[in-house]
Design a protein around this motif. Sequence first.
Motif, PDB file in Angstrom:
ATOM      1  N   GLY A  48      -6.261  -2.960   4.286  1.00  0.00           N
ATOM      2  CA  GLY A  48      -5.452  -3.083   5.496  1.00  0.00           C
ATOM      3  C   GLY A  48      -4.342  -4.105   5.425  1.00  0.00           C
ATOM      4  N   GLY A  49      -3.991  -4.531   4.205  1.00  0.00           N
ATOM      5  CA  GLY A  49      -2.955  -5.554   4.043  1.00  0.00           C
ATOM      6  C   GLY A  49      -1.626  -4.988   3.588  1.00  0.00           C
ATOM      7  N   THR A  50      -0.711  -5.886   3.275  1.00  0.00           N
ATOM      8  CA  THR A  50       0.627  -5.491   2.826  1.00  0.00           C
ATOM      9  C   THR A  50       1.010  -6.285   1.584  1.00  0.00           C
ATOM     10  N   ALA A  51       1.920  -5.718   0.802  1.00  0.00           N
ATOM     11  CA  ALA A  51       2.446  -6.388  -0.393  1.00  0.00           C
ATOM     12  C   ALA A  51       3.964  -6.241  -0.401  1.00  0.00           C
ATOM     13  N   ASP A  52       4.651  -7.365  -0.517  1.00  0.00           N
ATOM     14  CA  ASP A  52       6.111  -7.362  -0.591  1.00  0.00           C
ATOM     15  C   ASP A  52       6.543  -8.319  -1.696  1.00  0.00           C
ATOM     16  N   TRP A  53       7.771  -8.167  -2.157  1.00  0.00           N
ATOM     17  CA  TRP A  53       8.271  -9.070  -3.189  1.00  0.00           C
ATOM     18  C   TRP A  53       9.775  -9.238  -3.050  1.00  0.00           C
ATOM     19  N   VAL A  54      10.213 -10.394  -3.509  1.00  0.00           N
ATOM     20  CA  VAL A  54      11.632 -10.721  -3.545  1.00  0.00           C
ATOM     21  C   VAL A  54      11.945 -11.136  -4.970  1.00  0.00           C
ATOM     22  N   SER A  55      12.971 -10.521  -5.565  1.00  0.00           N
ATOM     23  CA  SER A  55      13.302 -10.852  -6.943  1.00  0.00           C
ATOM     24  C   SER A  55      14.807 -10.729  -7.153  1.00  0.00           C
ATOM     25  N   GLU A  56      15.313 -11.588  -8.039  1.00  0.00           N
ATOM     26  CA  GLU A  56      16.734 -11.558  -8.364  1.00  0.00           C
ATOM     27  C   GLU A  56      16.899 -11.885  -9.840  1.00  0.00           C
ATOM     28  N   ILE A  57      17.758 -11.123 -10.498  1.00  0.00           N
ATOM     29  CA  ILE A  57      17.963 -11.334 -11.931  1.00  0.00           C
ATOM     30  C   ILE A  57      18.340 -12.785 -12.205  1.00  0.00           C
ATOM     31  N   GLY A  58      17.586 -13.418 -13.098  1.00  0.00           N
ATOM     32  CA  GLY A  58      17.858 -14.790 -13.504  1.00  0.00           C
ATOM     33  C   GLY A  58      17.333 -15.853 -12.561  1.00  0.00           C
ATOM     34  N   LYS A  59      16.745 -15.435 -11.415  1.00  0.00           N
ATOM     35  CA  LYS A  59      16.271 -16.424 -10.443  1.00  0.00           C
ATOM     36  C   LYS A  59      14.789 -16.288 -10.109  1.00  0.00           C
ATOM     37  N   GLY A  60      14.106 -15.381 -10.800  1.00  0.00           N
ATOM     38  CA  GLY A  60      12.666 -15.295 -10.633  1.00  0.00           C
ATOM     39  C   GLY A  60      12.207 -14.298  -9.588  1.00  0.00           C
ATOM     40  N   THR A  61      10.907 -14.330  -9.339  1.00  0.00           N
ATOM     41  CA  THR A  61      10.261 -13.353  -8.464  1.00  0.00           C
ATOM     42  C   THR A  61       9.260 -14.056  -7.557  1.00  0.00           C
ATOM     43  N   GLU A  62       9.173 -13.586  -6.333  1.00  0.00           N
ATOM     44  CA  GLU A  62       8.182 -14.093  -5.386  1.00  0.00           C
ATOM     45  C   GLU A  62       7.410 -12.902  -4.820  1.00  0.00           C
ATOM     46  N   LEU A  63       6.106 -12.909  -5.017  1.00  0.00           N
ATOM     47  CA  LEU A  63       5.223 -11.861  -4.513  1.00  0.00           C
ATOM     48  C   LEU A  63       4.498 -12.388  -3.280  1.00  0.00           C
ATOM     49  N   LEU A  64       4.489 -11.604  -2.192  1.00  0.00           N
ATOM     50  CA  LEU A  64       3.863 -12.017  -0.942  1.00  0.00           C
ATOM     51  C   LEU A  64       2.817 -10.981  -0.533  1.00  0.00           C
ATOM     52  N   ILE A  65       1.569 -11.418  -0.449  1.00  0.00           N
ATOM     53  CA  ILE A  65       0.451 -10.556  -0.072  1.00  0.00           C
ATOM     54  C   ILE A  65      -0.143 -11.072   1.225  1.00  0.00           C
ATOM     55  N   ARG A  66      -0.280 -10.204   2.215  1.00  0.00           N
ATOM     56  CA  ARG A  66      -0.910 -10.591   3.479  1.00  0.00           C
ATOM     57  C   ARG A  66      -2.089  -9.657   3.737  1.00  0.00           C
ATOM     58  N   LEU A  67      -3.285 -10.261   3.893  1.00  0.00           N
ATOM     59  CA  LEU A  67      -4.500  -9.480   4.114  1.00  0.00           C
ATOM     60  C   LEU A  67      -5.170  -9.938   5.400  1.00  0.00           C
ATOM     61  N   PRO A  68      -5.607  -9.002   6.247  1.00  0.00           N
ATOM     62  CA  PRO A  68      -6.396  -9.388   7.424  1.00  0.00           C
ATOM     63  C   PRO A  68      -7.843  -9.623   7.013  1.00  0.00           C
ATOM     64  N   TYR A  69      -8.558 -10.436   7.778  1.00  0.00           N
ATOM     65  CA  TYR A  69      -9.989 -10.605   7.501  1.00  0.00           C
ATOM     66  C   TYR A  69     -10.712 -11.059   8.740  1.00  0.00           C
TER      67      TYR A  69
END
Length: 371
Positions: free
Chosen positions: A350-371
């Motif tokens: 029941g959660g979500t997964a999103d990411w932000v990434s840019e060439i040469g500047k890295g990646t950020e992965l964001l996971i949100r889960l209910p509990y």
Amino acid sequence: MRENEHSNISILKEIAELLNEETEIVTMLKGALIKFLNGTNFETGWIFFIDAKGRSELVVHENLPEALEYNNCHYLKKGGCWCVSRYRNEELKKASNIIECQRIESAIAANVGDHEGITHHATVPLQSGQERFGVLNVASKDTVRFSEEELALLESVAFQMGSAIKRILLTKQEQEMALVKERNRLARDLHDSVNQLLFSVTLTARAGIEMTDDCEVKETFKEIQHLTQDALTEMRALIWQLRPKGLENGLLEAIKVYAEMLGLKLHVTVSGVLQFPSRIEETLFRVAQEALNNVRRHAGVLEAALYITVTSTDILLVIRDEGRGFVIDNNTKLLSMGLQSIKDRAKSVGGTADWVSEIGKGTELLIRLPY
């Protein structure tokens, strides 16, 4: 035996047969509710699942009037009700008439459709032994109170539903245990066979380097040693994915050990208390594994940062690196296997997964889960 008693016994037998079929919980409850309404004087019904924190979720409904079905059952899902409040306070022990229902009253007051004479309902807890799952509510046109016989019938059906829910949950637990055992067996086989063979190749390549003076042959053996070492790292990571040793010592420790095994330096920041259901904990661990694998394989860096924030309703997991980054073509909607796996795992609870990434500047992965 009176005719209505015979009819009640008949409908209970039919529902019992339906509940014994192998199916998913929601499908089972939907079928049982339809059968119950068709065989009795009750005209409409709905079921709330209520978790340990008192949060309710409308999971099944049948033959609702227009006012209650309006906007995807908006008024049934919002607001309070005596039945849910009594359930949360552990005061709802048996089938009962509801004097007033704020949800129904709100739907009628909003004038969003015909309520078809539904103004009150009866309620009964769904449980098996000491385990409680939620409530079953039923209603009929122009009915304020139901008879003791009708409430007794409702209680019998709720007992059958609660027992069926428990049976399905136990079956799923057995299936999960069998899956864990099989994964452990595969992990042992990989460790005892392929892992040992790769280690032997590494030793053979090292011996070959020392035994020859030919520069080209030395370089060949060095390449074999390097490739085999990479394969060993991949194999150990795969074994960890099959059998996550370390979770018994806590989620953070397992993630840290896994990152260390991959040769990554992991900076960890935590906010809140890490006490999750086992399924949520394993999901977080598997997502972190996949994300760290992506860092090692694709980011071109050996450092990453992990942030976990826990609130009263959900968990936010963030993994960030300052590596190569990437760009996904939104028109193609194609994800790498790693990112798709992360997305699927989050969605499964029941959660979500999103990411932000840019060439040469890295990646950020964001996971949100209910509990």
